[in-house]
Design a protein around this motif. Sequence first.
Motif, PDB file in Angstrom:
ATOM      1  N   CYS A   1       6.237 -54.457  10.111  1.00  0.00           N
ATOM      2  CA  CYS A   1       5.146 -55.165   9.453  1.00  0.00           C
ATOM      3  C   CYS A   1       5.234 -55.026   7.939  1.00  0.00           C
ATOM      4  O   CYS A   1       5.548 -53.950   7.413  1.00  0.00           O
TER       5      CYS A   1
ATOM      6  N   HIS B   1       2.851 -55.029   5.926  1.00  0.00           N
ATOM      7  CA  HIS B   1       1.698 -54.352   5.350  1.00  0.00           C
ATOM      8  C   HIS B   1       2.022 -52.869   5.192  1.00  0.00           C
ATOM      9  O   HIS B   1       2.486 -52.445   4.144  1.00  0.00           O
ATOM     10  N   ARG B   2       1.875 -52.100   6.238  1.00  0.00           N
ATOM     11  CA  ARG B   2       2.165 -50.676   6.131  1.00  0.00           C
ATOM     12  C   ARG B   2       3.259 -50.237   7.091  1.00  0.00           C
ATOM     13  O   ARG B   2       3.413 -49.052   7.382  1.00  0.00           O
TER      14      ARG B   2
ATOM     15  N   CYS C   1       0.211 -57.733  14.475  1.00  0.00           N
ATOM     16  CA  CYS C   1       0.460 -56.305  14.267  1.00  0.00           C
ATOM     17  C   CYS C   1      -0.694 -55.492  14.864  1.00  0.00           C
ATOM     18  O   CYS C   1      -1.874 -55.778  14.591  1.00  0.00           O
TER      19      CYS C   1
ATOM     20  N   HIS D   1      -3.448 -53.452  11.859  1.00  0.00           N
ATOM     21  CA  HIS D   1      -4.544 -54.072  11.116  1.00  0.00           C
ATOM     22  C   HIS D   1      -4.612 -55.579  11.332  1.00  0.00           C
ATOM     23  O   HIS D   1      -5.329 -56.271  10.618  1.00  0.00           O
TER      24      HIS D   1
ATOM     25  N   TRP E   1      -2.362 -58.194  11.022  1.00  0.00           N
ATOM     26  CA  TRP E   1      -1.618 -59.262  10.346  1.00  0.00           C
ATOM     27  C   TRP E   1      -0.920 -60.106  11.410  1.00  0.00           C
ATOM     28  O   TRP E   1      -0.352 -59.563  12.380  1.00  0.00           O
TER      29      TRP E   1
HETATM   30  S1  FES Z   1       0.675 -52.154   9.311  1.00  0.00           S
HETATM   31 FE1  FES Z   1       0.705 -54.101  10.172  1.00  0.00          FE
HETATM   32  S2  FES Z   1      -1.219 -54.960   9.707  1.00  0.00           S
HETATM   33 FE2  FES Z   1      -1.239 -53.027   8.735  1.00  0.00          FE
END
Ligand code: FES
Length: 399
Positions: free
Chosen positions: A111, A113-114, A131, A134, A136
Amino acid sequence: MPSHARERGRSAWSPRGKRMKPARRDANDASTWAALAAQHLPGHNLPREFFVDPAVHRHDVDQFFLGHWILAGHIASIPRAGDYFLYDIGFESIIVVRDDNGAVRAAMNVCRHRGSRVAIEEYGHCREFVCPLHGWKYALDGTLQAAPNMPATFDESRHGLAKLKAQVVAGVIFLALECAADFTPLRRDLDAYCAPYDLSATRIAYHRRYLCPANWKLVFATFLDLHTSGAAFPQMRQVMANAEYAVPAADRAPQGELDYTCRREPIRPGFVTQSEDGTAVAPLLGDAATLDSGVTVIRVLSSWIVICSDYAAIVRLTPLEAQVTEMDVTWLVHESAVEGVDYDAPRLSWLWRANVERALKLASDNQLGVNSTRYVPGPFAPDEAELDAWVSWYVARFA
Ligand code: FES
Protein backbone atom coordinates in the motif's frame (compact mmCIF):
# COMPACT_ATOMS: atom_id res chain seq x y z
CA MET A 1 1.69 -35.32 0.73
CA PRO A 2 5.13 -36.83 1.44
CA SER A 3 6.80 -36.01 4.71
CA HIS A 4 9.32 -33.70 3.07
CA ALA A 5 6.66 -31.78 1.19
CA ARG A 6 5.23 -29.09 3.40
CA GLU A 7 2.37 -26.70 3.12
CA ARG A 8 3.61 -23.30 2.14
CA GLY A 9 4.44 -21.09 5.11
CA ARG A 10 6.27 -17.80 5.55
CA SER A 11 7.84 -18.54 8.91
CA ALA A 12 11.55 -18.09 9.45
CA TRP A 13 11.85 -21.84 9.04
CA SER A 14 15.21 -23.18 8.03
CA PRO A 15 16.72 -26.65 7.60
CA ARG A 16 16.40 -28.78 10.72
CA GLY A 17 14.95 -25.83 12.60
CA LYS A 18 18.25 -23.98 12.78
CA ARG A 19 18.48 -20.30 12.07
CA MET A 20 21.38 -19.01 10.05
CA LYS A 21 23.35 -16.09 11.46
CA PRO A 22 21.99 -12.74 10.34
CA ALA A 23 23.90 -11.15 7.48
CA ARG A 24 26.39 -8.43 8.34
CA ARG A 25 27.14 -7.21 4.87
CA ASP A 26 25.63 -4.04 3.47
CA ALA A 27 23.20 -5.18 0.80
CA ASN A 28 23.76 -1.95 -1.12
CA ASP A 29 27.51 -2.18 -1.24
CA ALA A 30 28.32 -3.00 -4.86
CA SER A 31 32.00 -3.51 -4.05
CA THR A 32 31.01 -6.19 -1.56
CA TRP A 33 29.12 -8.08 -4.23
CA ALA A 34 32.01 -7.69 -6.66
CA ALA A 35 34.45 -9.02 -4.04
CA LEU A 36 32.20 -12.00 -3.38
CA ALA A 37 31.79 -12.71 -7.10
CA ALA A 38 35.57 -12.60 -7.47
CA GLN A 39 35.84 -15.55 -5.10
CA HIS A 40 34.23 -17.77 -7.72
CA LEU A 41 36.76 -19.89 -9.56
CA PRO A 42 35.67 -20.32 -13.22
CA GLY A 43 34.60 -23.87 -14.02
CA HIS A 44 33.79 -24.56 -10.38
CA ASN A 45 30.73 -24.53 -8.18
CA LEU A 46 29.87 -21.38 -6.23
CA PRO A 47 31.43 -20.58 -2.84
CA ARG A 48 29.47 -21.35 0.31
CA GLU A 49 28.17 -17.83 0.96
CA PHE A 50 26.12 -17.93 -2.23
CA PHE A 51 24.07 -20.75 -0.72
CA VAL A 52 23.77 -19.75 2.94
CA ASP A 53 23.91 -15.97 3.32
CA PRO A 54 20.56 -14.13 3.84
CA ALA A 55 22.06 -10.93 2.36
CA VAL A 56 23.00 -12.81 -0.81
CA HIS A 57 19.44 -14.14 -0.90
CA ARG A 58 18.04 -10.61 -0.81
CA HIS A 59 20.49 -9.51 -3.49
CA ASP A 60 19.46 -12.50 -5.62
CA VAL A 61 15.79 -11.52 -5.32
CA ASP A 62 16.59 -7.95 -6.41
CA GLN A 63 19.02 -8.82 -9.15
CA PHE A 64 17.58 -11.99 -10.64
CA PHE A 65 13.86 -11.97 -9.87
CA LEU A 66 12.76 -8.33 -9.68
CA GLY A 67 15.44 -7.52 -12.26
CA HIS A 68 14.59 -10.20 -14.84
CA TRP A 69 11.52 -11.42 -16.70
CA ILE A 70 10.04 -14.12 -14.47
CA LEU A 71 7.43 -16.80 -15.03
CA ALA A 72 4.56 -16.13 -12.62
CA GLY A 73 1.86 -18.61 -13.61
CA HIS A 74 -0.79 -19.46 -16.18
CA ILE A 75 -3.92 -17.58 -17.21
CA ALA A 76 -6.04 -20.64 -16.43
CA SER A 77 -5.66 -19.79 -12.72
CA ILE A 78 -7.35 -16.37 -13.24
CA PRO A 79 -10.01 -16.98 -15.92
CA ARG A 80 -12.46 -14.14 -15.03
CA ALA A 81 -12.09 -10.38 -14.73
CA GLY A 82 -11.22 -9.66 -11.10
CA ASP A 83 -9.60 -13.04 -10.45
CA TYR A 84 -6.18 -12.64 -8.88
CA PHE A 85 -3.36 -14.55 -7.26
CA LEU A 86 -0.35 -13.47 -5.24
CA TYR A 87 3.17 -14.39 -6.21
CA ASP A 88 5.55 -14.04 -3.26
CA ILE A 89 9.31 -13.93 -3.79
CA GLY A 90 11.44 -13.54 -0.68
CA PHE A 91 10.03 -10.51 1.14
CA GLU A 92 8.25 -9.30 -1.97
CA SER A 93 4.63 -9.90 -2.91
CA ILE A 94 3.09 -9.32 -6.34
CA ILE A 95 -0.61 -9.13 -7.22
CA VAL A 96 -1.41 -10.74 -10.59
CA VAL A 97 -4.95 -9.98 -11.76
CA ARG A 98 -7.25 -10.08 -14.81
CA ASP A 99 -8.70 -6.68 -15.63
CA ASP A 100 -12.10 -5.99 -17.17
CA ASN A 101 -10.67 -6.33 -20.67
CA GLY A 102 -9.18 -9.72 -19.96
CA ALA A 103 -5.63 -8.37 -19.84
CA VAL A 104 -3.23 -9.55 -17.15
CA ARG A 105 -2.02 -6.80 -14.81
CA ALA A 106 0.55 -6.96 -12.04
CA ALA A 107 1.49 -4.63 -9.19
CA MET A 108 3.50 -4.74 -6.01
CA ASN A 109 1.34 -5.73 -3.08
CA VAL A 110 2.43 -2.78 -0.93
CA CYS A 111 0.00 0.00 0.00
CA ARG A 112 1.19 3.49 -0.90
CA HIS A 113 -0.07 4.84 2.43
CA ARG A 114 1.76 3.09 5.24
CA GLY A 115 2.86 -0.02 3.42
CA SER A 116 0.40 -2.75 4.38
CA ARG A 117 -0.17 -5.71 2.13
CA VAL A 118 -3.25 -4.74 0.14
CA ALA A 119 -4.34 -8.23 -0.95
CA ILE A 120 -4.14 -10.89 1.74
CA GLU A 121 -5.59 -14.10 0.31
CA GLU A 122 -3.34 -16.06 -2.01
CA TYR A 123 -6.16 -16.52 -4.54
CA GLY A 124 -9.25 -14.35 -4.78
CA HIS A 125 -11.74 -12.37 -6.79
CA CYS A 126 -12.62 -8.69 -6.39
CA ARG A 127 -13.72 -5.56 -8.22
CA GLU A 128 -11.10 -3.41 -6.51
CA PHE A 129 -8.40 -3.88 -3.91
CA VAL A 130 -9.10 -2.29 -0.53
CA CYS A 131 -6.23 -1.98 1.90
CA PRO A 132 -7.26 -3.59 5.21
CA LEU A 133 -5.48 -0.98 7.35
CA HIS A 134 -7.15 2.34 6.42
CA GLY A 135 -9.26 1.54 3.38
CA TRP A 136 -7.35 3.03 0.46
CA LYS A 137 -8.96 1.64 -2.68
CA TYR A 138 -7.07 0.57 -5.78
CA ALA A 139 -8.46 -0.34 -9.21
CA LEU A 140 -7.52 -3.69 -10.71
CA ASP A 141 -4.65 -2.01 -12.58
CA GLY A 142 -3.26 -0.61 -9.31
CA THR A 143 -4.43 2.97 -9.78
CA LEU A 144 -5.46 4.62 -6.50
CA GLN A 145 -9.16 5.44 -6.63
CA ALA A 146 -9.94 6.65 -3.12
CA ALA A 147 -7.95 7.58 -0.02
CA PRO A 148 -10.23 8.25 2.96
CA ASN A 149 -9.30 11.10 5.29
CA MET A 150 -6.66 12.56 3.02
CA PRO A 151 -6.81 16.33 2.42
CA ALA A 152 -8.35 17.81 -0.72
CA THR A 153 -4.89 18.63 -2.03
CA PHE A 154 -3.87 14.96 -2.02
CA ASP A 155 -3.07 13.68 -5.51
CA GLU A 156 -4.39 10.12 -5.94
CA SER A 157 -2.79 9.82 -9.37
CA ARG A 158 0.68 9.85 -7.80
CA HIS A 159 -0.03 7.11 -5.28
CA GLY A 160 -0.95 4.04 -7.26
CA LEU A 161 0.58 0.63 -6.58
CA ALA A 162 3.99 0.12 -8.20
CA LYS A 163 3.24 -1.62 -11.47
CA LEU A 164 5.09 -4.45 -13.14
CA LYS A 165 5.26 -5.13 -16.84
CA ALA A 166 3.19 -8.18 -17.79
CA GLN A 167 3.35 -10.33 -20.91
CA VAL A 168 1.38 -13.46 -21.77
CA VAL A 169 2.79 -16.03 -24.19
CA ALA A 170 0.92 -19.28 -24.85
CA GLY A 171 -1.14 -18.56 -21.76
CA VAL A 172 1.95 -18.32 -19.57
CA ILE A 173 2.30 -15.11 -17.55
CA PHE A 174 5.65 -13.33 -17.42
CA LEU A 175 6.36 -10.29 -15.25
CA ALA A 176 9.15 -7.74 -14.88
CA LEU A 177 9.59 -4.94 -12.35
CA GLU A 178 13.02 -3.51 -13.00
CA CYS A 179 14.12 -5.15 -16.22
CA ALA A 180 14.85 -3.11 -19.33
CA ALA A 181 15.63 -6.20 -21.43
CA ASP A 182 13.56 -6.54 -24.59
CA PHE A 183 10.93 -9.27 -24.24
CA THR A 184 10.71 -9.72 -28.03
CA PRO A 185 13.26 -12.57 -28.43
CA LEU A 186 11.67 -14.52 -25.60
CA ARG A 187 8.20 -14.07 -27.07
CA ARG A 188 9.41 -15.08 -30.53
CA ASP A 189 11.04 -18.30 -29.31
CA LEU A 190 8.25 -19.29 -26.94
CA ASP A 191 5.66 -18.68 -29.63
CA ALA A 192 7.58 -20.92 -32.01
CA TYR A 193 8.12 -23.75 -29.53
CA CYS A 194 4.61 -23.63 -28.03
CA ALA A 195 2.64 -23.08 -31.25
CA PRO A 196 1.62 -26.71 -31.85
CA TYR A 197 0.19 -27.09 -28.33
CA ASP A 198 -1.91 -23.95 -27.86
CA LEU A 199 -1.34 -23.74 -24.11
CA SER A 200 -3.71 -20.76 -23.96
CA ALA A 201 -6.55 -23.26 -24.50
CA THR A 202 -5.76 -25.45 -21.51
CA ARG A 203 -7.10 -26.02 -18.02
CA ILE A 204 -5.34 -26.84 -14.80
CA ALA A 205 -5.59 -30.57 -14.19
CA TYR A 206 -3.49 -30.75 -11.06
CA HIS A 207 -1.38 -28.51 -8.84
CA ARG A 208 1.16 -29.23 -6.10
CA ARG A 209 3.45 -27.02 -4.10
CA TYR A 210 6.49 -28.03 -2.09
CA LEU A 211 8.91 -26.18 0.14
CA CYS A 212 12.47 -27.33 -0.28
CA PRO A 213 14.95 -26.56 2.52
CA ALA A 214 17.68 -25.46 0.13
CA ASN A 215 18.90 -22.33 -1.62
CA TRP A 216 17.22 -21.73 -4.97
CA LYS A 217 20.49 -22.11 -6.88
CA LEU A 218 20.99 -25.61 -5.48
CA VAL A 219 17.44 -26.55 -6.44
CA PHE A 220 17.98 -25.00 -9.85
CA ALA A 221 21.21 -26.95 -10.40
CA THR A 222 19.43 -30.16 -9.42
CA PHE A 223 16.77 -29.48 -12.06
CA LEU A 224 19.47 -28.85 -14.67
CA ASP A 225 20.87 -32.29 -13.81
CA LEU A 226 17.40 -33.70 -14.34
CA HIS A 227 17.15 -32.24 -17.83
CA THR A 228 20.70 -33.01 -18.94
CA SER A 229 21.70 -36.43 -17.60
CA GLY A 230 18.76 -37.44 -15.40
CA ALA A 231 21.12 -39.91 -13.73
CA ALA A 232 19.75 -39.35 -10.22
CA PHE A 233 16.09 -39.43 -11.31
CA PRO A 234 14.81 -43.00 -11.83
CA GLN A 235 11.47 -42.04 -13.37
CA MET A 236 13.15 -39.59 -15.75
CA ARG A 237 15.58 -42.30 -16.84
CA GLN A 238 12.62 -44.59 -17.44
CA VAL A 239 10.88 -42.22 -19.88
CA MET A 240 14.07 -41.05 -21.60
CA ALA A 241 15.90 -44.42 -21.86
CA ASN A 242 17.82 -44.79 -25.14
CA ALA A 243 16.53 -41.44 -26.39
CA GLU A 244 19.14 -39.78 -28.57
CA TYR A 245 19.84 -36.27 -27.44
CA ALA A 246 20.79 -33.86 -30.21
CA VAL A 247 20.67 -30.47 -28.61
CA PRO A 248 22.25 -27.57 -30.52
CA ALA A 249 24.85 -25.91 -28.33
CA ALA A 250 23.33 -22.48 -28.92
CA ASP A 251 20.10 -23.62 -27.30
CA ARG A 252 21.87 -24.38 -24.08
CA ALA A 253 23.50 -21.03 -23.39
CA PRO A 254 22.01 -18.13 -21.44
CA GLN A 255 20.66 -15.63 -23.96
CA GLY A 256 22.53 -12.46 -22.99
CA GLU A 257 20.41 -10.25 -20.74
CA LEU A 258 17.57 -12.76 -20.73
CA ASP A 259 18.34 -16.19 -19.35
CA TYR A 260 16.26 -18.78 -21.16
CA THR A 261 16.60 -21.90 -23.25
CA CYS A 262 14.21 -23.75 -25.57
CA ARG A 263 14.61 -27.19 -27.05
CA ARG A 264 12.76 -30.19 -28.40
CA GLU A 265 13.97 -33.66 -27.44
CA PRO A 266 12.99 -37.21 -28.35
CA ILE A 267 11.74 -39.42 -25.54
CA ARG A 268 12.14 -43.17 -25.11
CA PRO A 269 11.58 -45.12 -28.34
CA GLY A 270 8.10 -46.64 -28.23
CA PHE A 271 6.82 -44.06 -25.75
CA VAL A 272 4.38 -41.48 -27.10
CA THR A 273 4.51 -39.28 -24.02
CA GLN A 274 6.33 -38.96 -20.70
CA SER A 275 4.08 -41.33 -18.76
CA GLU A 276 4.79 -44.39 -16.64
CA ASP A 277 3.87 -46.89 -19.38
CA GLY A 278 4.55 -44.61 -22.35
CA THR A 279 0.93 -44.37 -23.48
CA ALA A 280 -1.10 -41.16 -23.69
CA VAL A 281 -2.51 -39.81 -20.42
CA ALA A 282 -4.80 -37.06 -21.81
CA PRO A 283 -6.30 -35.82 -25.12
CA LEU A 284 -3.96 -34.14 -27.57
CA LEU A 285 -3.11 -30.52 -26.91
CA GLY A 286 -3.86 -27.85 -29.48
CA ASP A 287 -3.07 -28.58 -33.09
CA ALA A 288 -0.60 -31.36 -32.40
CA ALA A 289 -1.89 -33.86 -34.93
CA THR A 290 -0.21 -36.92 -33.51
CA LEU A 291 1.53 -38.13 -30.42
CA ASP A 292 5.01 -37.50 -31.76
CA SER A 293 7.22 -39.05 -29.06
CA GLY A 294 8.93 -35.79 -28.24
CA VAL A 295 9.05 -33.30 -25.39
CA THR A 296 9.54 -29.54 -25.53
CA VAL A 297 11.58 -28.13 -22.66
CA ILE A 298 11.62 -24.38 -22.07
CA ARG A 299 13.48 -22.74 -19.21
CA VAL A 300 13.13 -19.10 -18.23
CA LEU A 301 15.50 -18.24 -15.37
CA SER A 302 14.53 -20.77 -12.66
CA SER A 303 11.26 -22.05 -14.13
CA TRP A 304 10.46 -24.71 -16.68
CA ILE A 305 7.64 -25.38 -19.13
CA VAL A 306 7.66 -29.02 -20.21
CA ILE A 307 5.27 -29.94 -23.02
CA CYS A 308 4.36 -33.38 -24.32
CA SER A 309 1.71 -33.84 -26.98
CA ASP A 310 -0.99 -34.58 -24.38
CA TYR A 311 -0.05 -32.55 -21.29
CA ALA A 312 2.22 -29.79 -20.06
CA ALA A 313 3.85 -29.16 -16.70
CA ILE A 314 4.97 -25.76 -15.42
CA VAL A 315 7.61 -25.99 -12.70
CA ARG A 316 8.24 -22.66 -10.98
CA LEU A 317 11.15 -22.34 -8.54
CA THR A 318 11.05 -19.31 -6.24
CA PRO A 319 13.46 -18.26 -3.47
CA LEU A 320 11.59 -17.57 -0.24
CA GLU A 321 14.52 -17.49 2.17
CA ALA A 322 18.25 -18.09 1.87
CA GLN A 323 17.64 -21.80 2.45
CA VAL A 324 14.00 -22.22 1.46
CA THR A 325 12.82 -22.56 -2.13
CA GLU A 326 9.23 -22.96 -3.23
CA MET A 327 8.63 -25.59 -5.93
CA ASP A 328 5.27 -24.96 -7.55
CA VAL A 329 4.04 -27.42 -10.18
CA THR A 330 0.99 -26.99 -12.42
CA TRP A 331 -0.20 -29.65 -14.85
CA LEU A 332 -2.19 -28.49 -17.90
CA VAL A 333 -4.46 -30.48 -20.22
CA HIS A 334 -6.68 -29.50 -23.13
CA GLU A 335 -9.42 -27.16 -21.95
CA SER A 336 -12.13 -29.64 -22.98
CA ALA A 337 -10.61 -32.58 -21.08
CA VAL A 338 -12.71 -33.98 -18.24
CA GLU A 339 -11.15 -35.51 -15.15
CA GLY A 340 -12.11 -39.13 -14.68
CA VAL A 341 -13.13 -39.38 -18.31
CA ASP A 342 -10.21 -38.06 -20.34
CA TYR A 343 -7.46 -38.13 -17.74
CA ASP A 344 -6.59 -39.41 -14.30
CA ALA A 345 -4.67 -36.85 -12.23
CA PRO A 346 -2.35 -39.29 -10.39
CA ARG A 347 -1.42 -40.98 -13.68
CA LEU A 348 -1.00 -37.65 -15.44
CA SER A 349 1.20 -36.21 -12.71
CA TRP A 350 3.29 -39.34 -12.06
CA LEU A 351 6.56 -38.19 -13.64
CA TRP A 352 6.74 -34.63 -12.34
CA ARG A 353 5.60 -35.49 -8.84
CA ALA A 354 8.41 -38.05 -8.75
CA ASN A 355 10.95 -35.68 -10.30
CA VAL A 356 10.15 -32.80 -7.98
CA GLU A 357 10.08 -34.94 -4.85
CA ARG A 358 13.40 -36.48 -5.84
CA ALA A 359 14.86 -33.02 -6.57
CA LEU A 360 13.65 -31.83 -3.20
CA LYS A 361 15.56 -34.60 -1.43
CA LEU A 362 18.71 -34.19 -3.53
CA ALA A 363 18.81 -30.41 -3.17
CA SER A 364 18.16 -30.46 0.58
CA ASP A 365 21.00 -32.98 1.07
CA ASN A 366 23.19 -30.75 -1.10
CA GLN A 367 22.34 -27.80 1.17
CA LEU A 368 23.35 -29.74 4.27
CA GLY A 369 26.68 -30.45 2.60
CA VAL A 370 27.48 -26.90 1.56
CA ASN A 371 26.49 -25.64 5.02
CA SER A 372 29.67 -27.28 6.28
CA THR A 373 32.59 -24.95 6.94
CA ARG A 374 34.70 -27.57 5.15
CA TYR A 375 32.81 -27.30 1.87
CA VAL A 376 35.16 -26.39 -0.99
CA PRO A 377 33.66 -25.68 -4.45
CA GLY A 378 34.64 -28.48 -6.82
CA PRO A 379 35.15 -28.49 -10.61
CA PHE A 380 32.30 -29.18 -13.02
CA ALA A 381 32.39 -32.31 -15.18
CA PRO A 382 32.11 -32.04 -18.99
CA ASP A 383 28.44 -33.06 -18.89
CA GLU A 384 27.78 -30.16 -16.50
CA ALA A 385 28.62 -27.63 -19.23
CA GLU A 386 25.15 -26.10 -19.09
CA LEU A 387 25.39 -25.51 -15.34
CA ASP A 388 28.94 -24.19 -15.78
CA ALA A 389 27.70 -21.67 -18.38
CA TRP A 390 24.77 -20.67 -16.17
CA VAL A 391 26.99 -20.13 -13.12
CA SER A 392 29.25 -17.89 -15.20
CA TRP A 393 26.21 -15.87 -16.32
CA TYR A 394 24.97 -15.68 -12.73
CA VAL A 395 28.31 -14.49 -11.32
CA ALA A 396 28.70 -11.83 -14.04
CA ARG A 397 25.25 -10.47 -13.31
CA PHE A 398 25.58 -10.80 -9.54
CA ALA A 399 28.40 -8.26 -9.20
S1 FES B 1 -1.58 1.28 4.99
FE1 FES B 1 -2.97 0.98 3.41
S2 FES B 1 -4.56 2.39 3.76
FE2 FES B 1 -3.12 2.79 5.32
